[in-house]
Motif scaffolding. Structure first.
Motif, PDB file in Angstrom:
ATOM      1  N   GLY A 100      -6.852 -11.155  -8.472  1.00  0.00           N
ATOM      2  CA  GLY A 100      -6.219 -11.433  -9.696  1.00  0.00           C
ATOM      3  C   GLY A 100      -5.946 -10.212 -10.265  1.00  0.00           C
ATOM      4  O   GLY A 100      -4.940 -10.036 -11.378  1.00  0.00           O
ATOM      5  N   LEU A 101      -6.164  -8.979  -9.929  1.00  0.00           N
ATOM      6  CA  LEU A 101      -5.597  -7.706 -10.510  1.00  0.00           C
ATOM      7  C   LEU A 101      -4.559  -7.045  -9.438  1.00  0.00           C
ATOM      8  O   LEU A 101      -4.292  -5.814  -9.710  1.00  0.00           O
ATOM      9  CB  LEU A 101      -6.808  -6.903 -11.066  1.00  0.00           C
ATOM     10  CG  LEU A 101      -7.549  -7.185 -11.991  1.00  0.00           C
ATOM     11  CD1 LEU A 101      -8.647  -6.512 -12.614  1.00  0.00           C
ATOM     12  CD2 LEU A 101      -6.554  -7.593 -13.312  1.00  0.00           C
ATOM     13  N   HIS A 102      -4.336  -7.591  -8.641  1.00  0.00           N
ATOM     14  CA  HIS A 102      -3.382  -7.025  -7.482  1.00  0.00           C
ATOM     15  C   HIS A 102      -2.064  -7.276  -8.417  1.00  0.00           C
ATOM     16  O   HIS A 102      -1.143  -7.926  -7.639  1.00  0.00           O
ATOM     17  CB  HIS A 102      -3.365  -7.672  -6.104  1.00  0.00           C
ATOM     18  CG  HIS A 102      -4.569  -7.122  -5.342  1.00  0.00           C
ATOM     19  ND1 HIS A 102      -5.287  -7.978  -4.701  1.00  0.00           N
ATOM     20  CD2 HIS A 102      -4.521  -5.923  -4.834  1.00  0.00           C
ATOM     21  CE1 HIS A 102      -6.333  -7.252  -3.987  1.00  0.00           C
ATOM     22  NE2 HIS A 102      -5.832  -5.791  -3.947  1.00  0.00           N
ATOM     23  N   SER A 149      -2.256  -7.522  -0.299  1.00  0.00           N
ATOM     24  CA  SER A 149      -3.188  -6.674  -0.165  1.00  0.00           C
ATOM     25  C   SER A 149      -4.536  -7.146   0.314  1.00  0.00           C
ATOM     26  O   SER A 149      -4.962  -8.471   0.058  1.00  0.00           O
ATOM     27  CB  SER A 149      -3.464  -5.975  -1.627  1.00  0.00           C
ATOM     28  OG  SER A 149      -2.342  -5.305  -1.961  1.00  0.00           O
ATOM     29  N   LEU A 150      -5.135  -6.295   1.199  1.00  0.00           N
ATOM     30  CA  LEU A 150      -6.371  -6.964   1.866  1.00  0.00           C
ATOM     31  C   LEU A 150      -7.461  -6.775   0.567  1.00  0.00           C
ATOM     32  O   LEU A 150      -7.312  -5.749  -0.327  1.00  0.00           O
ATOM     33  CB  LEU A 150      -6.804  -5.938   3.052  1.00  0.00           C
ATOM     34  CG  LEU A 150      -5.803  -5.921   3.851  1.00  0.00           C
ATOM     35  CD1 LEU A 150      -6.200  -4.944   5.056  1.00  0.00           C
ATOM     36  CD2 LEU A 150      -6.039  -7.402   4.656  1.00  0.00           C
ATOM     37  N   ALA A 195       0.710  -1.076   0.154  1.00  0.00           N
ATOM     38  CA  ALA A 195       0.133  -0.140   0.098  1.00  0.00           C
ATOM     39  C   ALA A 195       0.857   1.169   0.131  1.00  0.00           C
ATOM     40  O   ALA A 195       0.681   2.236  -0.782  1.00  0.00           O
ATOM     41  CB  ALA A 195      -1.009  -0.044   1.129  1.00  0.00           C
ATOM     42  N   GLY A 196       1.965   1.323   0.866  1.00  0.00           N
ATOM     43  CA  GLY A 196       2.825   2.374   0.833  1.00  0.00           C
ATOM     44  C   GLY A 196       3.484   2.776  -0.400  1.00  0.00           C
ATOM     45  O   GLY A 196       3.650   4.000  -1.046  1.00  0.00           O
ATOM     46  N   LEU A 197       4.137   1.570  -0.987  1.00  0.00           N
ATOM     47  CA  LEU A 197       4.618   1.664  -2.420  1.00  0.00           C
ATOM     48  C   LEU A 197       3.796   2.079  -3.391  1.00  0.00           C
ATOM     49  O   LEU A 197       4.094   3.042  -4.331  1.00  0.00           O
ATOM     50  CB  LEU A 197       5.519   0.594  -2.483  1.00  0.00           C
ATOM     51  CG  LEU A 197       6.927   0.268  -1.764  1.00  0.00           C
ATOM     52  CD1 LEU A 197       7.413  -1.111  -1.625  1.00  0.00           C
ATOM     53  CD2 LEU A 197       7.762   1.382  -1.817  1.00  0.00           C
ATOM     54  N   PHE A 198       2.644   1.457  -3.474  1.00  0.00           N
ATOM     55  CA  PHE A 198       1.621   1.883  -4.224  1.00  0.00           C
ATOM     56  C   PHE A 198       1.411   3.233  -4.200  1.00  0.00           C
ATOM     57  O   PHE A 198       1.170   4.101  -5.330  1.00  0.00           O
ATOM     58  CB  PHE A 198       0.343   1.125  -4.105  1.00  0.00           C
ATOM     59  CG  PHE A 198      -0.837   1.242  -5.055  1.00  0.00           C
ATOM     60  CD1 PHE A 198      -0.723   1.497  -6.351  1.00  0.00           C
ATOM     61  CD2 PHE A 198      -2.000   1.005  -4.906  1.00  0.00           C
ATOM     62  CE1 PHE A 198      -1.386   1.560  -7.253  1.00  0.00           C
ATOM     63  CE2 PHE A 198      -3.193   1.037  -5.492  1.00  0.00           C
ATOM     64  CZ  PHE A 198      -2.968   1.536  -6.817  1.00  0.00           C
ATOM     65  N   HIS A 199       1.154   4.033  -3.041  1.00  0.00           N
ATOM     66  CA  HIS A 199       0.974   5.264  -2.820  1.00  0.00           C
ATOM     67  C   HIS A 199       2.131   6.170  -3.566  1.00  0.00           C
ATOM     68  O   HIS A 199       2.114   7.244  -3.969  1.00  0.00           O
ATOM     69  CB  HIS A 199       0.474   5.582  -1.454  1.00  0.00           C
ATOM     70  CG  HIS A 199      -0.340   7.036  -1.516  1.00  0.00           C
ATOM     71  ND1 HIS A 199      -1.385   7.237  -2.159  1.00  0.00           N
ATOM     72  CD2 HIS A 199       0.068   8.047  -0.610  1.00  0.00           C
ATOM     73  CE1 HIS A 199      -1.480   8.580  -1.781  1.00  0.00           C
ATOM     74  NE2 HIS A 199      -0.762   9.003  -0.768  1.00  0.00           N
ATOM     75  N   LEU A 200       3.150   5.634  -3.422  1.00  0.00           N
ATOM     76  CA  LEU A 200       4.356   6.226  -3.457  1.00  0.00           C
ATOM     77  C   LEU A 200       4.292   6.463  -5.175  1.00  0.00           C
ATOM     78  O   LEU A 200       4.891   7.457  -5.622  1.00  0.00           O
ATOM     79  CB  LEU A 200       5.647   5.482  -3.253  1.00  0.00           C
ATOM     80  CG  LEU A 200       7.156   5.953  -3.531  1.00  0.00           C
ATOM     81  CD1 LEU A 200       8.261   5.166  -2.537  1.00  0.00           C
ATOM     82  CD2 LEU A 200       7.507   5.880  -4.851  1.00  0.00           C
ATOM     83  N   VAL A 201       4.053   5.548  -5.831  1.00  0.00           N
ATOM     84  CA  VAL A 201       4.162   5.445  -7.331  1.00  0.00           C
ATOM     85  C   VAL A 201       2.803   6.352  -7.859  1.00  0.00           C
ATOM     86  O   VAL A 201       3.311   7.384  -8.658  1.00  0.00           O
ATOM     87  CB  VAL A 201       3.694   4.055  -7.828  1.00  0.00           C
ATOM     88  CG1 VAL A 201       3.387   4.256  -9.432  1.00  0.00           C
ATOM     89  CG2 VAL A 201       4.767   3.118  -7.596  1.00  0.00           C
TER      90      VAL A 201
END
Lengths: 492, 663
Positions: free
Chosen positions: B512-514, B529-530, B348-354
């Motif tokens: 499947g899309l994570h 991911s939850l 989640a943190g790295l996703f937000h970073l991107v």
């Protein structure tokens, strides 16, 4: 024993050849005087590379030993005994590398009494090389004192306004320590029946009390030279008054004679005293790191600021030596070179500014990067190197010292490394403060609007230092390889 | 043949990712003097772009290899005692993700900067500095790539301080400008020194790790982490947080980032929003195996991030400088990321970073477009008979208004960026922020509440900004005459806007899309991911919408805020609003209670203690020897009677000695 052409003798005394040539030139032949000195020092540098080529880096012992009986005093022989190991060869290279650059910096800075200046400089180089190569304690002492004389005159004759006071202060401080060391040398030599370092190292160590007193006897001379806090007050005065070339050599080489002395004599000859005193010396070293940095920040004179930064930087070296770990000791030797390069370059830069503006007041400058872009860019690298930016030379040495101190079983207290690491923050504070005062901000002072950027000679003076600043930051391994065997042997 | 070497994972080529920016900077450094702006800009952009291609290639190679990390030794660095370090690259899914962000967003910002700096160097009056800008920018990319591709903490530290140096150089790019001519130089110095305070913590953490593991390479440390003393791991991870607080501008070290806005706007976008400041988040993610062993450090990190997220958001709502709002917003969003990776929600943190890299870079660059539009408007207004209005600050939102009609494209991309940041579905920010909130709800409900409040404020200050800048009537001549920016600037804006819309697809909350989770689980053990939660998603969207609505209520409906008028909130909020406006007085407190006393101590030690006390002792010694000598020479006074007295005294002394002591 070997009587052939020993490279150590050749390297050490070659500058005296230049001395002789200069002796026969006239004061009016200024160009010839300068070129002779420069060429002599360049050839000496070449000769030291020749010395390096024959050096066996796998051995931690003294090599290329030259040995000749000189005098006999009581039971002990005084000998012309010289030898080189992994630590001293680096100091020799540092000396022969910095000397031509220092001479190059005098080209337009020293206009009067050029002959005398160059004569003293040649003497000085032989003296310094002798200090690093002598193995006989009496011979070492002779060279040690021998460096004092030319430096005294370099400050006293070619220095600034208060040069006489500074020269006398420099002389008295150093002399005080030296005399105590002489007593210690005589006592040690006569007790043990030898003045030869290899022989003394092979003999059984003295009893603890004798070690302690002798450690202090030698240590005072070295501590003043380093300078270890609180013996530092001669240094800012000497630097501020000394001519640029003198400051470069003073900071670049002469201070290292102090730290070298600890490594060469105090550690191997008085091992128990050295270990038991390590926390005390470590404390003084850390005090020096922080004190030098804090005091540096308040300086109004750029040269004084750099001088106090030396107190801080040499504190790191002392801490590394007395951590008694391989990492810290290798970092300390590395840092001796690094400080020679960075601070040498800083003094050259101060000299270039002084030659143009005849002042070193921080407030007189500002915005010079715009007016002198070449100097600004080169100075930036040098300032960053001095503040230990990773990728440049200062970082690896500092890191090794701190990491090695942190895990040191002898100091056995993480606070040495923690407090010393605070000095890393402070270095950024005072150096960036200085850089901003001189090079950033608007060009307000009208006197600075006419300043010319560096000429080719000045650029050539700085470039070799910058090359090494990058080299030692990115790939210091060849230098570590040179010293590794000797350092490991020292710590056994 | 070329395609074959490239397709089969030829790791010997990995060095190219670092080589291109290095080559670009050296080329421009040496040859730039003789080249035109276009060539310089093209070379620098191309260098970054090629790095991006190289990172993409390595990403495909990794996938072919099943995602296993690869280490590529380049050359030795140093060996001393037990410490062996090399210049070795670590290519894994985490480092490649960071490389893609750095070089991808970096390339677009390079291109934008060609147009922006063309104007800026002329506006500031020193066209020669164009070259220097791109040299520094490539140096930054180089240092940042070292940071993310290092295989050891120490090599990472080289990049870590290297990007700090670039930040210093670029904040102080116009080093003769700013308040009193030294404002920018001081901001640059402040950034470096505050970061060094953080680095001090990181350095101590490295000492601890070296002491415990005898190495600083990632793999051996992580493998043996469980065997080390928990106290050491805890101390090391906590000390690292100090470094994180410095680099990622968290409490209490965030103070440098708002000042860093003194740098040209592309710098604010690239270094001080999209990439460098996220290094702290990267550090925690990289050190995940250590943090997992230190729950207390995780807790501290989580609360540090959450507190910063809220704290900075409160300041952002009261700023009037368009870039300052974005700066505090960045601090706040970094807080979200730190809170997430602190909780162990690495993905989640790295996703937000991107996603943040896209929309915050977009917002800064669009803000740059607005600023230059205002500057053009200023000149235009002066040209049309009006006076050049010295009082108009082209960054002050109070002077703007109505720019929607003057700068249409900039408006639309700005709106996309703002909505993405506010977390409106289906823009990128919605998905990443939602994932963080979801994790927070499961891990730390308290943190969830704090972050939700921060999310509300985020929507509020972005709504306020868009309304003040683009809606209503122009509040200055400059705003009335502003013009749109050239294509070299707007095309990168459009691309970044597309990224801000689509980046959410990287990790859709559907089984499947994570995709990002699947990608990162090769580098971060236990990355997950939850499952999607409608309650959180709808709840956070409602919060964001109510933030926007509140902004409309205060700043949209009534068209307030002339240049001299007070903010409508100032009367409502009394001292609280004043606290927001004055950034909670943190800078003032530091100045008064930290810098001031230290400076006083420094002056005292230098002027008084060093000269009087330390130098006083030898001086006193010298003086007393001199006095003694003078007294002694006084004995030789030429009077025979005193000589006889002395001889007599001597005789008595010797006799006494022989009689009584030697007996």
């Amino acid at each position: 024993m070997e009587y052939g052409l020993n490279p150590l003798i050749v390297v050490t005394f070659f500058p005296l050849l230049g001395f002789l040539v200069i002796l026969f030139l006239r004061e009016t032949q200024k160009e010839a005087l300068r070129w002779t000195a420069l060429l002599t020092s360049l050839i000496t540098f070449g000769l030291s590379l020749w010395l390096l080529a024959g050096f066996q880096q796998n051995s931690g012992d003294f090599q290329m030993i030259y040995d000749l009986t000189w005098l006999k005093i009581g039971p002990a022989l005084i000998r012309l005994q010289m030898g080189v190991d992994g630590i001293s060869i680096l100091m020799v290279l540092l000396t022969t590398f910095l000397t031509p650059l220092a001479i190059l910096s005098t080209w337009t800075a020293v206009k009067e009494k050029v002959k005398g200046f160059m004569l003293f400089f040649m003497m000085l180089e032989t003296g310094m090389l002798g200090v690093f190569l002598a193995l006989d304690m009496v011979l070492f002492y002779v060279f040690w004192e021998f460096t004092l004389i030319p430096m005294y005159f370099l400050i006293g004759i070619w220095g600034g306004k208060r040069r006489i006071d500074a020269a006398i202060k420099f002389f008295l401080f150093t002399m005080t320590g030296s005399l105590v060391m002489l007593v210690a040398i005589i006592f040690l030599g006569l007790t043990m029946g030898s003045f030869s370092l290899p022989e003394l190292m092979a003999a059984n160590p003295l009893i603890y009390t004798a070690q302690l007193w002798l450690f202090l006897g030698f240590g005072l001379a070295f501590a003043i030279k380093v300078p270890l806090w609180p013996f530092h007050t001669w240094l800012p005065d000497a630097h501020v008054e000394a001519p640029t070339a003198g400051s470069v050599i003073l900071a670049g080489v002469l201070l290292k004679m102090g730290t070298y002395g600890f490594l060469r004599f105090n550690l191997p000859l008085f091992p128990d005293a050295a270990r038991s005193l390590a926390p005390w010396i470590g404390t003084l070293a850390v005090a020096g790191i922080l004190y030098g940095a804090v005091v540096s920040w308040a300086q109004k004179d750029l040269k004084k600021l750099v001088a106090y930064s030396s107190v801080s930087h040499l504190g790191f070296v002392m801490l590394g030596i007395f951590a008694f770990t391989v990492e810290a000791a290798e970092g300390a030797v590395l840092q001796m070179i690094n400080h020679g390069l960075s601070t040498g370059a800083l003094f050259l830069i101060v000299g270039m500014l002084y030659e143009r503006r005849h002042t070193r007041e921080l407030n007189a400058f500002g915005g010079l990067w715009k007016q002198m872009p070449i100097l600004g860019s080169l100075a930036l690298v040098v300032f960053l190197s001095s503040l230990g930016l990773p990728g440049l030379n200062g970082f690896v040495g500092e890191f090794l010292i701190l990491a090695g101190t942190f895990v040191s079983p002898v100091l056995n207290n993480p606070w040495f490394a923690i407090l010393a690491a605070l000095g890393v923050i402070w270095a950024a504070v005072y150096l960036l403060h200085a850089f901003q005062k001189v090079f950033l901000g608007p060009l307000k002072n009208e006197a600075n609007l006419a300043l010319k950027d560096l000429n080719w000679r000045e650029i050539i003076t700085l470039i070799p230092l910058l090359v090494l600043i990058f080299w030692l930051g990115l790939y210091p391994q060849p230098f570590i390889n040179l010293m590794a065997a000797s350092v490991e042997k020292l710590l056994k | 043949m070329l395609s074959e070497t490239l397709a089969n994972g030829n790791w010997n080529l990995a060095f190219l990712v670092l080589f291109f920016p290095l080559a670009g900077l050296l080329f421009n450094l040496i040859a730039g003097k003789w080249l035109g702006e276009k060539v310089i800009g093209a070379v620098a952009s191309l260098a970054t772009g090629l790095s991006f291609v190289m990172a993409l290639l390595m990403g495909t190679w990794l996938m072919q290899g099943g995602g296993e990390a690869v280490t590529v030794p380049l050359f030795d660095w140093f060996r001393a005692g037990s410490l062996h370090l090399g210049w070795t690259l670590r290519i894994d899914t985490l480092s490649v993700m960071m490389m893609l962000v750095v070089t991808g967003v970096g390339t677009l910002i390079h291109i934008y900067a060609i147009g922006y700096m063309h104007d800026d160097v002329r506006h500031q009056g020193d066209p020669g500095r164009f070259q220097r800008f791109f040299v520094f920018l490539n140096l930054f990319i180089f240092a940042m790539l070292i940071l993310v591709s290092a295989d050891s903490y120490l090599m990472m530290f080289v990049g870590w301080e290297g990007v700090g140096l670039c930040s210093y150089l670029l904040i102080g790019f116009w080093y003769e400008k700013g308040a009193e001519g030294t404002g920018n130089a001081k901001a640059a110095k402040k950034a470096f020194i505050v970061n060094r305070i953080g680095d001090f913590g990181l350095l101590l953490a490295l000492f601890l790790l070296f002491g415990a593991f005898g190495t600083l390479n990632f793999d051996p440390i992580f493998k043996n982490a469980a065997l080390a003393s928990p106290a050491i791991i805890l101390a090391a991870t906590l000390l690292m947080l100090l470094g994180v607080a410095g680099k990622s501008a968290q409490l209490p070290l965030f103070v440098w980032l708002p000042d860093a806005m003194a740098g040209p706007t592309p710098v604010s976008a690239l270094i001080h929003a999209a990439t460098m400041v996220t290094a702290g988040v990267y550090l925690i993610a990289r050190s995940a195996p250590l943090y997992e062993l230190a729950p207390s450090a995780q807790l501290v990190a989580t609360w540090l991030g959450a507190a910063t997220a809220l704290f900075a958001a409160t300041i952002a709502i009261a700023q009037n400088d368009i870039k300052k709002v974005l700066a505090y917003s960045t601090i706040s969003q970094l807080g979200f990321m730190v809170a997430a990776v602190g909780m162990g929600a690495m993905v989640a943190g790295l996703f937000h970073l991107v996603t943040h890299a896209f929309f915050k870079a977009l917002l800064f660059l669009a803000a740059g477009s607005v600023i230059q539009g205002m500057e053009r408007g200023l000149h235009e207004a002066a040209h049309h008979g009006g006076e050049y209005d010295e009082d108009v600050d082209p960054q002050d939102m109070r002077s703007m208004g109505g720019l929607r009609s003057r700068m249409g494209l900039t408006f639309w991309v700005y709106l996309i960026g703002a909505l993405a940041l506010a977390g409106i579905a289906p823009l990128a920010g919605f998905f990443s922020k939602d994932e963080i909130l979801l994790d927070a709800l499961h891990e730390q409900p308290g943190v969830f509440a704090v972050l939700l409040t921060a999310a509300f404020l985020t929507a509020f200050y972005m709504g306020r900004q868009v309304l003040l800048v683009f809606f209503g009537q122009p509040r200055s001549e400059a705003a009335a005459h502003a013009t749109e920016s050239p294509a070299v600037m707007t095309v990168p804006l459009v691309l970044l806007a597309a990224g801000s819309v689509l980046a959410g697809a990287l990790n859709l909350p559907v089984e499947g899309l994570h995709w990002l989770t699947g990608w990162l689980e090769h580098s971060i053990a236990g990355a997950e991911s939850l499952p999607f939660d409608w309650l959180v998603a709808v709840g956070s969207t409602l919060v964001a919408l109510s933030g926007l609505a509140a902004a409309y209520f205060f700043y949209g409906k009534r068209q307030p805020l002339g240049r001299a008028l007070a903010d409508p909130l100032s009367s409502a909020g009394c001292w609280v609003y004043s606290a927001f406006q004055h950034k909670w007085w943190v800078d003032d407190i530091y100045r008064k209670w930290l810098v001031g006393p230290l400076r006083a101590m420094s002056e005292f030690l230098a002027a008084t203690f060093d000269q009087q006390v330390i130098d006083g002792v030898p001086k006193l010694l010298g003086e007393s020897v001199k006095d003694f000598a003078i007294w002694l020479s006084g004995l030789q006074n030429g009077l025979v009677r005193s000589y006889i007295m002395a001889v007599l005294g001597g005789l008595i002394f010797i006799l006494a000695f022989l009689l009584f002591i030697m007996r």
